[in-house]
Design an enzyme around this catalytic site. Structure first.
Site, PDB file in Angstrom:
ATOM      1  N   GLU A 165       0.798  -1.238   0.000  1.00  0.00           N
ATOM      2  CA  GLU A 165       0.000   0.000   0.000  1.00  0.00           C
ATOM      3  C   GLU A 165       0.825   1.281   0.000  1.00  0.00           C
ATOM      4  OE1 GLU A 165      -2.810  -0.162   3.220  1.00  0.00           O
ATOM      5  OE2 GLU A 165      -3.861  -1.861   2.359  1.00  0.00           O
ATOM      6  N   GLU A 354      -5.398  -8.512   0.843  1.00  0.00           N
ATOM      7  CA  GLU A 354      -6.021  -8.119   2.118  1.00  0.00           C
ATOM      8  C   GLU A 354      -7.480  -7.774   1.905  1.00  0.00           C
ATOM      9  OE1 GLU A 354      -4.267  -4.984   4.549  1.00  0.00           O
ATOM     10  OE2 GLU A 354      -2.269  -5.749   4.090  1.00  0.00           O
TER      11      GLU A 354
HETATM   12  C1  PNW Z   1      -4.211  -1.745   5.690  1.00  0.00           C
HETATM   13  N1  PNW Z   1      -7.122   4.021   5.538  1.00  0.00           N
HETATM   14  O1  PNW Z   1      -4.097  -0.483   6.246  1.00  0.00           O
HETATM   15  C2  PNW Z   1      -2.866  -2.349   6.045  1.00  0.00           C
HETATM   16  O2  PNW Z   1      -2.202  -2.999   5.006  1.00  0.00           O
HETATM   17  C3  PNW Z   1      -2.893  -3.169   7.298  1.00  0.00           C
HETATM   18  O3  PNW Z   1      -1.630  -3.095   7.881  1.00  0.00           O
HETATM   19  C4  PNW Z   1      -4.011  -2.704   8.210  1.00  0.00           C
HETATM   20  O4  PNW Z   1      -3.988  -3.297   9.460  1.00  0.00           O
HETATM   21  C5  PNW Z   1      -5.319  -2.992   7.484  1.00  0.00           C
HETATM   22  O5  PNW Z   1      -5.341  -2.356   6.212  1.00  0.00           O
HETATM   23  C6  PNW Z   1      -6.565  -2.562   8.255  1.00  0.00           C
HETATM   24  O6  PNW Z   1      -6.560  -1.184   8.462  1.00  0.00           O
HETATM   25  C7  PNW Z   1      -4.917   0.568   6.030  1.00  0.00           C
HETATM   26  O7  PNW Z   1      -7.133   4.894   6.429  1.00  0.00           O
HETATM   27  C8  PNW Z   1      -4.967   1.516   7.045  1.00  0.00           C
HETATM   28  O8  PNW Z   1      -7.799   4.181   4.505  1.00  0.00           O
HETATM   29  C9  PNW Z   1      -5.688   2.663   6.873  1.00  0.00           C
HETATM   30  C10 PNW Z   1      -6.385   2.848   5.690  1.00  0.00           C
HETATM   31  C11 PNW Z   1      -6.334   1.910   4.683  1.00  0.00           C
HETATM   32  C12 PNW Z   1      -5.588   0.761   4.866  1.00  0.00           C
END
Ligand code: PNW
Length: 448
Positions: A165, A354
């Site tokens: 990401e 994911e």
């Molecule tokens: C992803 N947002 O993170 C990550 O790859 C993981 O490490 C994380 O635990 C998982 O999704 C759940 O959150 C994100 O704010 C964190 O849009 C924040 C966002 C998107 C993805």
């Protein structure tokens, strides 16, 4: 079965180093930007940190057993750069390599395919001190790190993702400062985007120089952007945000071009030949997807446009059921996103790296009845099957995530796991969704 998946479909879970490993100083592991950020007062909910996390470093065998017991065929995890190279470059810690070597051996002994991510946000702090991703040298240093990983572990792994990401860690880490390293600076942000793209390309080259038959690609968090109102400002903002969230990595990596507006913004950082470096032949796209984004115009934000983040609710949306992250349940956007990759990115091999949801799960009478998570997975997996039926070349699915863990700026409060963790005792208790997933894997599908 109502919902049936193709033969040889990979089923597993995804995790990341900082969120589960703990052992933050073990064997001279160096500090990453997340160690620093989490120890900066006020940055993380309840001032939580990943020093111990769920101590996966010491419990990895027991943890892999929990995967093997339900016959998972894949496990996506990330390598902590500073466990191997405490300063990001220079001195190599053999014991750090040994940890991942043992982890991989354990997985292979249980017929679980290791899916390795090189970078899940934990940049060495000493590289940050030299400018981090805004320093072009970091790309070259990253390619050297990738080379070392394949040299040491490449005899037993073949599936590697360069980044997890990149849009999330650059937008939230460098534009709005919500995540580590907590910077909010437009030039730092755009130069970093370009250098991360270069690092992707250079590391693909350095890894292939040792082994030409690796399966290489990048993991991107993608989803439709929707203007939160019909006002022109929000419609324009949605286009802008789509560029930053969905295109500034995907397009150069997979199409060999930057969006026009972005290319103008990074003009001064772009050198002749850069696009040839970035646009390496990839073997797959890793898609992380949780929800679509409702975008609003925000003149105070560096990007002038933004979606909700942290624990904000989606803008301009009432009376809709949300998960405990305040995320929408919208499986049709998952379907749409997968089909967009198929139709507009040359029908790639796709791994769904994911997808998942957080709820405030509790143990009651020895059980965690997370029926809402089961409902969520049923809806999202049905969307995946619909995309496969319509020709998408999806090869596997790794649910986020195996265990409740350190959810970045939201600390330990948000629980995404198929397995409950008591953060005081670190006891693991499978939730009902774990048993549901076990049935999905056994039947290679499920009934609605
Ligand atoms: C992803 N947002 O993170 C990550 O790859 C993981 O490490 C994380 O635990 C998982 O999704 C759940 O959150 C994100 O704010 C964190 O849009 C924040 C966002 C998107 C993805």
């Amino acid at each position: 079965m109502d919902i049936q998946f193709p033969k040889k479909f990979l089923w597993g879970v995804a995790t990341s180093s900082y969120q589960i490993e703990g052992a933050h100083t073990k064997n001279d592991k160096g500090k990453s930007i997340w160690d620093t950020f989490a120890h900066t007062s006020g940055k993380i909910k309840n001032n939580d940190n990943g020093d111990i996390a769920i101590d996966h470093f010491h419990k990895f065998k027991e943890d892999i057993n929990l995967m093997a017991e339900i016959n998972m065929s894949a496990y996506r995890f990330s390598i902590s750069w500073t466990r191997i190279l405490p300063k990001g470059k220079g001195q190599i810690i053999q014991k750090g390599i040994d940890f991942y070597s043992k982890l991989i051996d354990e997985l292979l002994s249980k017929n679980i395919k290791p899916l390795v991510t090189l970078y899940h946000w934990d940049l060495p702090q000493s590289l940050q001190d030299e400018g981090g991703w805004s320093n072009r040298d970091t790309s070259k240093i990253f390619a050297d790190y990738a080379y070392i990983v394949i040299k040491e572990l490449g005899d037993r792994i073949n599936f590697v993702s360069t980044f997890n990401e990149p849009a999330v860690f650059t937008i939230h880490g460098l534009a709005d400062g919500y995540m580590a390293p907590g910077i909010s600076d437009f030039d730092h942000f755009i130069s970093s985007v370009h250098n991360v793209n270069l690092a992707h390309g250079l590391s693909m080259q350095s890894m292939r120089s040792i082994r030409s038959d690796l399966e290489l690609g990048c993991v991107l968090n993608l989803g439709p952007c929707i203007p939160c109102t019909n006002n022109k400002d929000d419609i324009d903002a949605s286009r802008i945000y789509d560029m930053y969230w969905n295109r500034i990595f995907l397009d150069p990596m997979y199409k060999g071009k930057y969006p026009k507006d972005f290319l103008e913004q990074i003009d001064k950082y772009f050198r002749n030949g850069d696009m040839q470096i970035i646009n390496q032949k990839s073997d797959y796209i890793g898609l992380n997807h949780y929800q679509h984004t409702r975008v609003k115009a925000d003149p105070t934000h560096l990007l002038k446009a933004r979606g909700a983040y942290g624990n904000e609710k989606p803008f301009n949306l009432e009376n809709v059921e949300l998960t405990s992250m305040n995320w929408e349940i919208a499986p049709e956007s998952y379907y749409k996103q997968i089909m967009e990759l198929k139709n507009e990115y040359n029908d790639p091999i796709i791994y769904l790296t994911e997808n998942g949801c957080s709820y405030p799960d509790k143990i009651e009478n020895g059980k965690v009845d997370d029926f809402k998570r089961i409902e969520f997975y049923k809806k999202y997996l049905a969307a995946v099957q619909k995309a496969i039926n319509n020709g998408a070349n999806v090869r596997g699915y790794t649910a986020w995530t195996l265990f409740d863990n350190f959810e970045w700026a939201l600390g330990f409060e948000k629980r995404f796991g198929l397995i409950h963790v008591d953060f005081k005792t670190l006891k693991r208790t499978p939730k009902e969704s774990y048993y549901f997933y076990s049935e999905v894997i056994k039947n290679n599908g499920f009934n609605i």
